[in-house]
Design a protein around this motif. Structure first.
Motif, PDB file in Angstrom:
ATOM      1  N   LEU A  24       0.819  -1.218   0.000  1.00  0.00           N
ATOM      2  CA  LEU A  24       0.000   0.000   0.000  1.00  0.00           C
ATOM      3  C   LEU A  24       0.850   1.265   0.000  1.00  0.00           C
ATOM      4  N   THR A  25       2.123   1.128  -0.272  1.00  0.00           N
ATOM      5  CA  THR A  25       2.989   2.298  -0.390  1.00  0.00           C
ATOM      6  C   THR A  25       2.521   3.156  -1.571  1.00  0.00           C
ATOM      7  N   GLY A  26       2.346   4.432  -1.324  1.00  0.00           N
ATOM      8  CA  GLY A  26       1.921   5.329  -2.389  1.00  0.00           C
ATOM      9  C   GLY A  26       0.426   5.396  -2.589  1.00  0.00           C
ATOM     10  N   ALA A  27      -0.339   4.601  -1.868  1.00  0.00           N
ATOM     11  CA  ALA A  27      -1.799   4.660  -1.985  1.00  0.00           C
ATOM     12  C   ALA A  27      -2.303   6.001  -1.456  1.00  0.00           C
ATOM     13  N   VAL A  28      -3.398   6.469  -2.007  1.00  0.00           N
ATOM     14  CA  VAL A  28      -3.973   7.760  -1.612  1.00  0.00           C
ATOM     15  C   VAL A  28      -5.284   7.577  -0.866  1.00  0.00           C
ATOM     16  N   ASN A  29      -6.165   6.771  -1.421  1.00  0.00           N
ATOM     17  CA  ASN A  29      -7.484   6.564  -0.823  1.00  0.00           C
ATOM     18  C   ASN A  29      -7.894   5.095  -0.970  1.00  0.00           C
ATOM     19  N   PRO A  30      -7.116   4.176  -0.419  1.00  0.00           N
ATOM     20  CA  PRO A  30      -7.409   2.761  -0.636  1.00  0.00           C
ATOM     21  C   PRO A  30      -8.652   2.288   0.125  1.00  0.00           C
ATOM     22  N   LYS A  31      -9.390   1.387  -0.510  1.00  0.00           N
ATOM     23  CA  LYS A  31     -10.591   0.817   0.084  1.00  0.00           C
ATOM     24  C   LYS A  31     -10.587  -0.700  -0.082  1.00  0.00           C
ATOM     25  N   PHE A  32     -11.227  -1.377   0.845  1.00  0.00           N
ATOM     26  CA  PHE A  32     -11.493  -2.810   0.766  1.00  0.00           C
ATOM     27  C   PHE A  32     -13.000  -2.968   0.735  1.00  0.00           C
ATOM     28  N   ALA A  33     -13.527  -3.528  -0.343  1.00  0.00           N
ATOM     29  CA  ALA A  33     -14.973  -3.610  -0.527  1.00  0.00           C
ATOM     30  C   ALA A  33     -15.384  -5.018  -0.939  1.00  0.00           C
ATOM     31  N   PHE A  34     -16.610  -5.379  -0.608  1.00  0.00           N
ATOM     32  CA  PHE A  34     -17.163  -6.679  -0.997  1.00  0.00           C
ATOM     33  C   PHE A  34     -18.668  -6.661  -0.788  1.00  0.00           C
ATOM     34  N   SER A  35     -19.346  -7.603  -1.428  1.00  0.00           N
ATOM     35  CA  SER A  35     -20.772  -7.814  -1.210  1.00  0.00           C
ATOM     36  C   SER A  35     -20.951  -9.049  -0.337  1.00  0.00           C
ATOM     37  N   GLN A  36     -21.995  -9.054   0.498  1.00  0.00           N
ATOM     38  CA  GLN A  36     -22.159 -10.190   1.384  1.00  0.00           C
ATOM     39  C   GLN A  36     -23.609 -10.388   1.826  1.00  0.00           C
ATOM     40  N   ILE A  37     -23.896 -11.622   2.209  1.00  0.00           N
ATOM     41  CA  ILE A  37     -25.043 -11.983   3.036  1.00  0.00           C
ATOM     42  C   ILE A  37     -24.479 -12.883   4.128  1.00  0.00           C
ATOM     43  N   CYS A  38     -24.459 -12.411   5.346  1.00  0.00           N
ATOM     44  CA  CYS A  38     -23.912 -13.203   6.454  1.00  0.00           C
ATOM     45  C   CYS A  38     -25.082 -13.764   7.255  1.00  0.00           C
ATOM     46  N   LYS A  39     -25.646 -14.857   6.732  1.00  0.00           N
ATOM     47  CA  LYS A  39     -26.803 -15.483   7.369  1.00  0.00           C
ATOM     48  C   LYS A  39     -26.309 -16.551   8.337  1.00  0.00           C
ATOM     49  N   THR A  40     -25.798 -16.069   9.486  1.00  0.00           N
ATOM     50  CA  THR A  40     -25.319 -16.947  10.544  1.00  0.00           C
ATOM     51  C   THR A  40     -26.107 -16.652  11.817  1.00  0.00           C
ATOM     52  N   GLU A  41     -26.170 -17.593  12.715  1.00  0.00           N
ATOM     53  CA  GLU A  41     -26.995 -17.444  13.912  1.00  0.00           C
ATOM     54  C   GLU A  41     -26.513 -16.268  14.770  1.00  0.00           C
ATOM     55  N   GLY A  42     -27.415 -15.312  14.980  1.00  0.00           N
ATOM     56  CA  GLY A  42     -27.071 -14.128  15.743  1.00  0.00           C
ATOM     57  C   GLY A  42     -26.663 -14.448  17.171  1.00  0.00           C
ATOM     58  N   GLY A  43     -25.544 -13.868  17.595  1.00  0.00           N
ATOM     59  CA  GLY A  43     -25.064 -14.056  18.946  1.00  0.00           C
ATOM     60  C   GLY A  43     -24.235 -15.299  19.170  1.00  0.00           C
ATOM     61  N   TYR A  44     -24.110 -16.162  18.123  1.00  0.00           N
ATOM     62  CA  TYR A  44     -23.412 -17.438  18.308  1.00  0.00           C
ATOM     63  C   TYR A  44     -22.422 -17.756  17.186  1.00  0.00           C
ATOM     64  N   ASP A  45     -22.761 -17.420  15.938  1.00  0.00           N
ATOM     65  CA  ASP A  45     -21.905 -17.742  14.788  1.00  0.00           C
ATOM     66  C   ASP A  45     -21.502 -16.419  14.126  1.00  0.00           C
ATOM     67  N   PHE A  46     -20.201 -16.172  14.032  1.00  0.00           N
ATOM     68  CA  PHE A  46     -19.735 -14.837  13.685  1.00  0.00           C
ATOM     69  C   PHE A  46     -18.849 -14.821  12.443  1.00  0.00           C
ATOM     70  N   GLY A  47     -19.074 -13.813  11.599  1.00  0.00           N
ATOM     71  CA  GLY A  47     -18.228 -13.578  10.439  1.00  0.00           C
ATOM     72  C   GLY A  47     -17.274 -12.433  10.712  1.00  0.00           C
ATOM     73  N   PHE A  48     -15.981 -12.734  10.766  1.00  0.00           N
ATOM     74  CA  PHE A  48     -14.966 -11.716  11.019  1.00  0.00           C
ATOM     75  C   PHE A  48     -14.272 -11.343   9.710  1.00  0.00           C
ATOM     76  N   VAL A  49     -14.057 -10.059   9.500  1.00  0.00           N
ATOM     77  CA  VAL A  49     -13.272  -9.563   8.375  1.00  0.00           C
ATOM     78  C   VAL A  49     -11.969  -9.054   8.966  1.00  0.00           C
ATOM     79  N   GLU A  50     -10.856  -9.699   8.587  1.00  0.00           N
ATOM     80  CA  GLU A  50      -9.595  -9.471   9.286  1.00  0.00           C
ATOM     81  C   GLU A  50      -8.486  -9.032   8.333  1.00  0.00           C
ATOM     82  N   TYR A  51      -7.467  -8.406   8.907  1.00  0.00           N
ATOM     83  CA  TYR A  51      -6.311  -7.967   8.118  1.00  0.00           C
ATOM     84  C   TYR A  51      -5.022  -8.398   8.812  1.00  0.00           C
ATOM     85  N   SER A  52      -3.974  -8.473   8.018  1.00  0.00           N
ATOM     86  CA  SER A  52      -2.643  -8.799   8.520  1.00  0.00           C
ATOM     87  C   SER A  52      -1.647  -7.804   7.951  1.00  0.00           C
TER      88      SER A  52
END
Length: 230
Positions: A24-52
């Motif tokens: 990302l050296t030299g980036a000006v306005n970088p974005k991470f985008a995606f479309s989703q439907i996270c149909k997982t059980e609320g409060g118990y099954d979780f979708g995490f979006v993570e970075y390294s």
């Protein structure tokens, strides 16, 4: 990237990782985008979006202030409670449930070994339909935003010392990945009028509600006009 569907099971820790580290050296306005439907059980099954930052050696969830979507990301994760129309039963998703998500990568400019992944962590019992992901994008938005404001005029009659709130929306009607940065100014500046918020950012096909608070306290009977420039 083609759409993917994780029909998960009990006690899963499933990972979908974007192959290859990014510089990302030299980036000006970088974005991470995606479309989703996270149909997982609320409060118990979780979708995490993570970075390294070290090419996948260690991972953490994107911070709350990086999220520019319209869902509930207050806990740093997604599940069926993130959007009301995703429901809380085991009904299968509909195409109208797709949500477009954006994370701002500005704080990561200069990183040379940046990676992202999706991780689904589940408990040992109830499962829903799963997590659907599509249209993954990492880069600089290159489409021009298309601003729309509605309504164009606001008018109200108040009694002396009366107060009220009117609303209008600022929308970005561009269907491609884009960012609309707006600022509102008053002409002339008026003590009897307050605009909230005065500035903001609107992603593609999204809108933001603007509140116009009117306060006639101490004003004499008359007509008052203020123009808002966006």
């Amino acid at each position: 990237m083609y759409s993917t569907h994780n029909a998960y099971g009990a006690s899963n820790n499933n990972i979908l990782e974007v192959v290859g580290a990014l510089d990302l050296t030299g980036a000006v306005n970088p974005k991470f985008a995606f479309s989703q439907i996270c149909k997982t059980e609320g409060g118990y099954d979780f979708g995490f979006v993570e970075y390294s930052l070290d090419g996948g050696g260690t991972w953490q969830a994107f911070p709350l202030d990086a999220y520019e979507g319209a869902g509930d990301y207050s806990e740093g994760l997604f599940e069926e409670d993130s959007y009301e129309d995703w429901g809380t039963t085991s009904v299968p998703p509909e195409n109208t449930w797709w949500k477009f998500e954006v994370f701002d990568l500005y704080d990561f400019i200069g990183e040379t070994n940046f990676k992202v992944r999706f991780r689904l962590q589940t408990d040992g019992s109830v499962q829903r339909f799963g997590w659907l992901i599509d249209n993954v994008f990492i880069g600089e938005p290159d489409a021009a935003p298309m601003m729309a404001v509605a309504p164009q005029e606001l008018e109200e009659t108040l009694l002396v010392n009366g107060t009220t709130t009117l609303n209008f929306t600022v929308s970005n009607d561009q269907s491609l990945l884009s960012v609309l940065n707006y600022t509102i100014t008053e002409s002339p500046e008026a003590d009897w009028l307050e605009v909230v918020p005065m500035s903001g950012t609107v992603s593609q096909l999204a809108s933001e509600m603007i509140a116009v608070n009117l306060d006639a306290t101490g004003l004499s009977t008359d007509s008052y006009v203020c123009e808002l420039y966006i």
